[in-house]
Design a protein around this motif. Structure first.
Motif, PDB file in Angstrom:
ATOM      1  N   ASN A 155       3.448  -7.220   1.026  1.00  0.00           N
ATOM      2  CA  ASN A 155       4.675  -7.605   1.727  1.00  0.00           C
ATOM      3  C   ASN A 155       4.996  -6.631   2.853  1.00  0.00           C
ATOM      4  O   ASN A 155       5.434  -7.023   3.940  1.00  0.00           O
ATOM      5  CB  ASN A 155       5.842  -7.682   0.743  1.00  0.00           C
ATOM      6  CG  ASN A 155       5.815  -8.939  -0.106  1.00  0.00           C
ATOM      7  OD1 ASN A 155       5.114  -9.899   0.217  1.00  0.00           O
ATOM      8  ND2 ASN A 155       6.563  -8.938  -1.195  1.00  0.00           N
TER       9      ASN A 155
ATOM     10  N   ARG B 264       4.968  -7.839   6.823  1.00  0.00           N
ATOM     11  CA  ARG B 264       6.145  -7.705   7.680  1.00  0.00           C
ATOM     12  C   ARG B 264       5.785  -7.008   9.002  1.00  0.00           C
ATOM     13  O   ARG B 264       6.209  -7.425  10.085  1.00  0.00           O
ATOM     14  CB  ARG B 264       7.238  -6.935   6.934  1.00  0.00           C
ATOM     15  CG  ARG B 264       8.571  -6.888   7.668  1.00  0.00           C
ATOM     16  CD  ARG B 264       9.618  -6.145   6.854  1.00  0.00           C
ATOM     17  NE  ARG B 264       9.891  -6.816   5.587  1.00  0.00           N
ATOM     18  CZ  ARG B 264       9.507  -6.370   4.400  1.00  0.00           C
ATOM     19  NH1 ARG B 264       8.796  -5.239   4.312  1.00  0.00           N
ATOM     20  NH2 ARG B 264       9.801  -7.030   3.302  1.00  0.00           N
TER      21      ARG B 264
ATOM     22  N   THR C 228       9.559 -13.271   4.401  1.00  0.00           N
ATOM     23  CA  THR C 228       8.971 -12.355   5.389  1.00  0.00           C
ATOM     24  C   THR C 228       8.095 -13.113   6.384  1.00  0.00           C
ATOM     25  O   THR C 228       8.197 -12.928   7.605  1.00  0.00           O
ATOM     26  CB  THR C 228       8.136 -11.274   4.678  1.00  0.00           C
ATOM     27  OG1 THR C 228       8.979 -10.503   3.834  1.00  0.00           O
ATOM     28  CG2 THR C 228       7.463 -10.362   5.684  1.00  0.00           C
TER      29      THR C 228
END
Length: 746
Positions: free
Chosen positions: A501, A505, A537
């Motif tokens: 993640n 991003r 995201t």
């Protein structure tokens, strides 16, 4: 869907209106109560009035229709049924002797009719239910309490009540009656403790096996099992409604205080649970309660002191309470005075400060950049014989990292203190230090400390690598982050969901869309399921960083890919994604996700509308709010407490008093009321707009609904916050006007 999601205030998503016409499916709701126990005629009929209780209305009045509301019902019948087979004539035999004040005869008659051999298989044409038997045995119990000691042949009341519990004939009222009587008579803790244990056991084992009654919209009923822990939830409501005839909770609390020196296992369990209650009866209320029941003055004084001591113990036992108390201080001097007063009180009461207590103050002073005072309190902890655990050191190091913009040397000073204290830093402490340096854009120092950690013989963990990536990517060091990730992989350090993640991003922010998609595939191949954070995201980055608006088909394909990767496609998921997108101001993405949700046949829930209405209010889009509410009405979306509260508080914050009144009137028609915390928010909003007359109306409404006491006493922090807010409105002028009108006597 509000037009705010498209940045305009003149239109609304037509696709929402199209699909919102479909009738909702059948749903289950809990059978609730329109009014609180102590204002409801149906409940007041079962007991006497209590302090601060309005005069009782006609008890013969029909209780109002009950709207949907979720809470444990205080007088649920026990799921257990007694094995007694009694006729009305059997009960009359007992009642007649009791009415003639023949207590021994009444007890003898009860023993005869309750003997299993009494009927010996004889059929009963008019067998009475347990609920008919209980009032009769309660009269007998009352007689044993008042007159039993005069008759040596009769059993003690406590023994008789225990027999009733074993026969599944006990209830709240009986325990309240016996415990109150024992406390009023000044019985010793060793005598009260077994009855208290029995009361708790009754709740745990008997009372809540009945489950919660649930009613469908078609009028049918279902029953669901309730865990034994619902005892505590029920007691919580009892404390909130402690002036009601069902005030068993306050009675149990007084018995608990009285028996603190005889701590049984049940008592200890209850103590741990009471620590979690936000609204224990305070000392003034308990004083009124005991005076109403004619407690001896000596007992009143003793129990009030014990209540104060328990509240203090609770403050020192529940870190969140002390944190909330210290957060109110913005001046270091006043906070130090508060700390000194608590230390003195702790010594007087014999309740020592724990490591958590000291750390709350250390962190509070660090936040105020009072480093010297924080160190002084740290030393107080050491002088008290408490050697800080690694968690405390980590908290101190974390706070020092946050303060780097104001005190650059603080982090190094804390690290030096750790070393000189003889503590050998573990991986967590090293990771905290590295992350703090990198987040402060001190890349060279942070990467050097990472090498120092490895030189000390400690291998970085996945959490360490995630911290490094987070700090590097926050400051735009993409190449360094990629190198770090490659090195970590070579060392056998596995990536987790947080790793992916974090990288996703950053890649999307830098418009490396192809790399982001490759990373998603890599994550799926590694067997790591994506979550809602991943989905939000990716969508947020796709919309914000793409040179053109993404094609809706591609977005749908992406969501399907995310679903295959582990993100479920349901209403909760879509609502969470919409909320996450709106938090970043990504209205277009949220608009498209809403449309895709409808396309999949999923209907917006109350939580979905609450999320979007909150956003519309934040943008000042009243037209969008109105159109969203029209959709709620047209689609017959269930209006839950959060949705109503968001609408009412939002209008108040916008200064729209007439619309606020309309919302509260509509809630009244549905038998709902706002929580007292919402009233407090409304007071603050109206004060901002200087709508002081409307503030008075809100206070009057709270009084009429018996949500607050006219004398200003509070049964917990929520009421206390309400009164504190009111005292500040117009520098106390509004409160003075209410006093002059005789509405309050604060």
């Amino acid at each position: 869907m509000a037009s705010t999601l498209r940045g305009a205030t003149s239109s609304v998503c037509r696709s929402c209106l199209r699909l919102l016409r479909t009738p909702p499916p059948s749903r289950l709701v809990l059978i609730p109560g329109r009014r609180l126990f102590h204002t409801s005629p149906g409940w007041r009929a079962f007991g006497e009035a209590y302090p601060n209780t309005p005069s009782a209305p006609d008890v013969a009045a029909t209780p109002p229709e009950r709207p949907p509301h979720i809470r444990p019902l205080f007088n649920l019948p026990s799921a257990r049924r007694s094995s007694l087979r009694l006729s009305r004539q059997d009960l009359v035999r007992v009642e007649e002797r009791l009415e003639d004040r023949d207590l021994p005869g009444g007890y003898a008659a009860w023993l005869e009719v309750s003997d299993p051999r009494h009927r010996d298989g004889e059929p009963i044409s008019e067998q009475v239910t347990d609920e008919v038997i209980k009032p009769v045995v309660e009269l007998l119990l009352e007689g044993l309490i008042e007159e039993g000691p005069q008759h040596s042949e009769l059993p003690p009341a406590a023994e008789f009540l225990e027999t009733l519990r074993s026969m599944a004939l006990a209830n709240d009222s009986q325990y309240r009656l016996l415990l109150t009587s024992m406390l009023r008579q000044g019985k010793g803790p060793e005598l009260v403790s077994p009855v208290l244990d029995s009361a708790i056991q009754y709740y745990k084992e008997d009372h809540f096996r009945a489950g919660a009654r649930r009613q469908t919209v078609e009028g049918e009923e279902e029953t669901s099992e309730i865990d034994r822990d619902m005892l505590w939830s029920s007691l919580r409501w009892g404390f909130r409604l402690a002036s009601s005839p069902s005030a068993i909770a306050s009675t149990i609390y007084l018995a608990f205080l009285h028996t603190m020196e005889v701590a049984t296992q049940h008592h200890k369990d209850l103590e741990r649970t009471l620590f979690s209650f936000p609204q224990l009866p305070n000392a003034p209320f308990l004083g009124k309660y005991m005076a109403h029941h004619y407690f001896e003055e000596e007992m009143q004084t003793r129990l009030v002191k014990l209540a104060d001591k328990f509240e203090f113990k609770k403050l020192l036992t529940v870190p969140a309470l002390l944190q909330r108390a210290t957060a109110q201080y913005t001046d270091g001097g006043r906070l130090k005075d508060y700390y000194d007063s608590l230390r003195t009180q702790a010594e007087d009461t014999g309740i020592p400060f724990s490591e958590e207590n000291f750390m709350v103050f250390v962190m509070a002073f660090m936040t105020l950049t009072e480093r010297e005072v924080a160190i002084e309190i740290w030393n107080d902890m050491a002088r008290s014989g408490i050697f800080p655990k690694p968690r405390s050191w980590n908290m101190l190091l974390t706070e020092a990292g946050r303060l780097q913009d104001r005190d650059r040397s603080c982090l190094q000073a804390v690290w030096k203190t750790i070393i000189t204290s003889g503590v050998i830093p573990d991986v967590i402490l090293w990771t905290t230090r590295i992350h703090a340096l990198l987040m402060a854009d001190r890349k060279a120092e942070g990467m050097k400390v990472l090498k120092d950690m490895q030189k000390s013989g400690l291998k970085p963990t996945t959490a360490t690598i995630n911290a490094v990536l987070d700090g590097l990517l926050k400051n735009g060091y993409m190449n360094e982050a990629k190198k770090t990730l490659l090195v970590a992989t070579g060392m056998g350090i596995k990536s987790d969901l947080t790793t992916y993640n974090t990288m996703l991003r950053a890649l999307l922010r830098s418009r490396n869309f192809d790399e982001a998609i490759s990373l998603l595939r890599e994550m799926q191949a590694a067997g790591i399921d994506a979550d809602i954070v991943t989905a939000t995201t990716v969508l947020d980055g796709l919309y914000k960083n793409s040179p053109t608006k993404p094609d809706l088909t591609k977005v749908r394909n992406l969501l399907e890919y995310m679903e295959a990767a582990g993100v479920p496609a349901n209403e909760v998921t879509f609502t969470t994604i919409i909320e996450g997108l709106l938090e970043t101001g990504n209205e277009q993405a949220a608009q498209d996700i809403w449309m895709i949700m409808e396309f999949k046949g999923l209907k917006p829930t109350p939580a979905t509308y609450t999320t979007v209405i909150r956003y519309a209010f934040s943008k000042g889009d009243l037209l969008g709010v109105e159109k969203l509410w029209q959709q709620v009405e047209a689609n017959r979306v269930p209006k839950d407490q959060k949705l109503w509260t968001r609408l009412a508080v939002g209008y108040a914050q916008m200064g729209e008093v007439e619309r606020l009144r309309s919302v509260m009137a509509a809630m009244g028609e549905e038998g709902r009321i706002l929580p007292l915390s919402a009233y407090t928010l409304i007071l603050r909003a109206l004060e901002k707009w200087e709508l002081y007359n409307d503030v008075k109306e809100i206070v009057k409404d709270a009084l009429e609904k018996d949500m607050i006491s006219s004398d200003g006493s509070s049964r917990g922090p929520v009421e206390r916050m309400f009164w504190q807010t009111l005292e500040r409105v117009a520098e106390g002028a509004v409160l003075m006007d209410l006093k002059a009108q005789g509405l309050v006597t604060v």
